[in-house]
Design an enzyme around this catalytic site. Structure first.
Site, PDB file in Angstrom:
ATOM      1  N   THR A   1       0.853  -1.186   0.000  1.00 42.13           N
ATOM      2  CA  THR A   1       0.000   0.000   0.000  1.00 42.13           C
ATOM      3  C   THR A   1       0.893   1.240   0.000  1.00 42.13           C
ATOM      4  OG1 THR A   1      -0.219  -0.264   2.407  1.00 42.13           O
ATOM      5  CG2 THR A   1      -2.039  -1.034   1.036  1.00 42.13           C
TER       6      THR A   1
ATOM      7  N   SER B   1       5.724   4.088   0.951  1.00 38.30           N
ATOM      8  CA  SER B   1       5.571   2.696   0.533  1.00 38.30           C
ATOM      9  C   SER B   1       5.445   1.821   1.767  1.00 38.30           C
ATOM     10  CB  SER B   1       6.777   2.266  -0.308  1.00 38.30           C
ATOM     11  OG  SER B   1       6.803   0.865  -0.491  1.00 38.30           O
ATOM     12  N   GLU B   2       4.416   0.974   1.799  1.00 34.61           N
ATOM     13  CA  GLU B   2       4.178   0.086   2.943  1.00 34.61           C
ATOM     14  C   GLU B   2       4.008  -1.349   2.436  1.00 34.61           C
ATOM     15  OE1 GLU B   2       3.709   0.663   6.302  1.00 34.61           O
ATOM     16  OE2 GLU B   2       3.636   2.855   6.447  1.00 34.61           O
ATOM     17  N   ALA B   3       5.091  -2.120   2.477  1.00 30.59           N
ATOM     18  CA  ALA B   3       4.983  -3.537   2.134  1.00 30.59           C
ATOM     19  C   ALA B   3       4.181  -4.257   3.224  1.00 30.59           C
ATOM     20  CB  ALA B   3       6.375  -4.150   2.005  1.00 30.59           C
TER      21      ALA B   3
END
Length: 541
Positions: free
Chosen positions: A209, A291-293
């Site tokens: 996300t 950026s959120e893995a």
């Protein structure tokens, strides 16, 4: 035959390229600072296009590593400007338990130096801050973030050595790390900043996300470019080229949806506050992407999706550099114009979530427990391709419920709290002046009627909220009074920091506390008229 000979000659060079600690340990471990420094030092020996160094020191005295990838080689901001290419900064490990970004930037740099991404150097100057929270990174332990799906040998901690969340320090600049990073922004002026993280919340069905600047004071042109052009293009390429599912970062309101029902649930973005890096960069009139893995994917998959996302961001900027540069240039110019002739930017005094125009399908993911053999604790693991859509309102934006018009100038005394405020502003790169002759002018002051302090400390502070009455009147300011004009590229940021009613400014973070009392005027005055004055610039960023 010629192709075979060429490949044979190239093979030893490729084999000699450095590998990250994650790769060397089959993704059971993450890199320590020495591993990262060694990787980039080794990479530099393979290419003249790599420059390594430090952009500052951590609280515990460690160097903050910094890498520049450019063709021709670049070691100084003036050299980067001379190329005419946009600068893109990728920063990783601001939260040292969220480690895949640190590994991904190593792999990406190797591809830029000796692989498929090398053509990017024809269009971009690439900056990498691979281990921002260096002190937190060195506290790797198997008992940190135990629910995260690897690496099984442990990760670092969220906070720096002072217990500060570095992603909440972009306004107050309490930490040496934040001051050093903001200094790097001032010198290099990246067009786009990418901040690499890992989720720590709802069970969703996305591999990654992302977020964009969410503060409503962000330049409207910049906000539209993010939401209507940049992000949709990235989402398409992540799906089409890499087969990764992505969406805007958020969490379900309340608990995770179990049982699966949309009643009362919504998808909520996190915060519009500029203390958070992504929002802060927007107030500097630059593009930024969070950026959120997904933390419940395997460590290897989190590195892969982060690497793919940064790759696509770089490619997008390379292909759209002229348009993006013009948007940023016009945002700077508009900030100057608004500070001189208006209309003034509106600074948020309070905000609330704002729903998008229609509900959306948010993917709800399935997870299972997997035992970590090193810690003995259960990790939470994503069940790949097991998800269902749930239609809910998406509160993916914010709106101000109360605003104040930014002044043309802010004035305050030079000593005591004023010195602390001026020092902070200069660290941000804001131009600060002082009167060289007395000034008499019509101004506004905020007379304090109530002071509310946070019940619990937050980031070493008890946040302040003021209730007050704005009063207009004529006042005389002696020579030496600090003047900050909003007619400058960072004018919106300056107003957000200084305005007494800002919801995330220097008043919030206790800078003016010694001067605050009920019935007393806040020390910062607003000047709204067209006034000529005698002043000189003080110090530098």
């Amino acid at each position: 035959m010629f192709a075979a000979i060429t490949l044979a000659l190239l093979a030893p060079a490729v084999a000699d390229l450095p590998r990250s600690r994650a790769e060397q340990t089959d993704y059971t471990e993450t890199s320590r600072l020495d591993d990262v420094n060694r990787f980039f030092s080794d990479l530099q020996q393979h290419s003249d296009f790599v420059r390594v160094g430090s952009f500052g020191k951590s609280r515990e005295g460690r160097d903050l590593p910094f890498v520049v990838l450019a063709d021709p080689p670049v070691a100084h901001p003036r050299d980067a400007r001379a190329t005419g290419k946009p600068v893109v900064l990728v920063m990783a490990n601001i939260h040292a338990g969220e480690v895949e970004g640190k590994e991904a930037v190593q792999h990406l740099a190797r591809r830029v130096v000796a692989g498929d991404l090398k053509p990017l150097l024809g269009s971009l100057v690439l900056l990498i801050a691979p281990v921002y929270n260096v002190d937190g990174n060195e506290k790797i332990d198997v008992m940190n973030r135990t629910a995260q799906n690897g690496p099984v040998a442990g990760v670092g901690v969220r906070e720096n050595a002072d217990g500060l969340d570095l992603n909440r320090d972009f306004m107050k600049l309490d930490s040496p790390e934040a001051r050093a990073l903001v200094g790097l922004f001032d010198r290099w002026d990246p067009l786009l900043i990418v901040d690499l993280h890992t989720t720590n919340g709802s069970y969703h069905g996305y591999h990654l996300t992302y977020s964009i600047p969410l503060n409503p004071a962000t330049d409207p042109r910049l906000a539209v470019q993010h939401r209507e052009t940049l992000i949709p293009a990235l989402a398409r390429t992540m799906s089409d080229r890499h087969k990764f599912r992505t969406y805007y970062y958020g969490n379900f309101s309340g608990a995770n949806p179990r049982p699966l029902a949309a009643d009362g649930l919504s998808w909520q973005a996190f915060s519009p506050a500029p203390r958070v890096g992504t929002n802060y960069f927007g107030l500097r009139n630059r593009f930024s992407i969070l950026s959120e893995a997904y933390s419940y994917m395997t460590f290897r998959r989190r590195v892969e999706v982060t690497e793919a996302f940064v790759e696509e961001i770089w490619k997008y900027v390379a292909a759209n550099a002229a348009e993006m540069t013009e948007v940023a240039r016009r945002a700077d110019a508009d900030a100057v114009r608004r500070g001189r002739t208006g209309p003034p930017v509106k600074i948020g005094a309070a905000h609330r979530p704002k729903a998008l125009s229609a509900p959306v399908d948010i993917l709800v993911g399935e997870v299972k427990a997997v035992r970590n053999p090193r810690s003995g604790r259960d990790m939470t693991a994503m069940v790949e391709d097991k998800f269902v859509p749930l239609r809910v309102p998406d509160f993916g934006a914010f709106e101000a419920t109360r605003t104040v018009d930014a002044a043309r100038m802010y004035l305050f005394p030079p000593g005591g709290t004023g010195k602390a405020a001026a020092d902070n502003l200069r660290q941000h790169g804001v131009v600060v002046e002082e009167l060289t002759a007395a000034l008499t002018a019509d101004v506004e002051t905020v007379v304090v009627e109530g002071i509310t302090r946070g019940e619990k400390p937050s980031q070493g502070h008890r946040e302040v909220r003021l209730a007050g009455q704005t009063r207009a009147g004529r006042a005389t300011f002696p020579a030496g009074t600090v003047v900050v004009r909003t007619a400058q590229p960072l004018g919106t940021l300056a107003a957000y920091l200084l305005d007494p009613e800002s919801d995330d400014g220097l008043t919030t973070w206790n800078v003016f506390d010694p001067d605050l009392a009920v019935g007393r005027a806040h020390p910062v005055a607003r000047l709204r008229g067209d006034v000529r004055l005698a002043a000189k610039v003080v110090g530098g960023p």
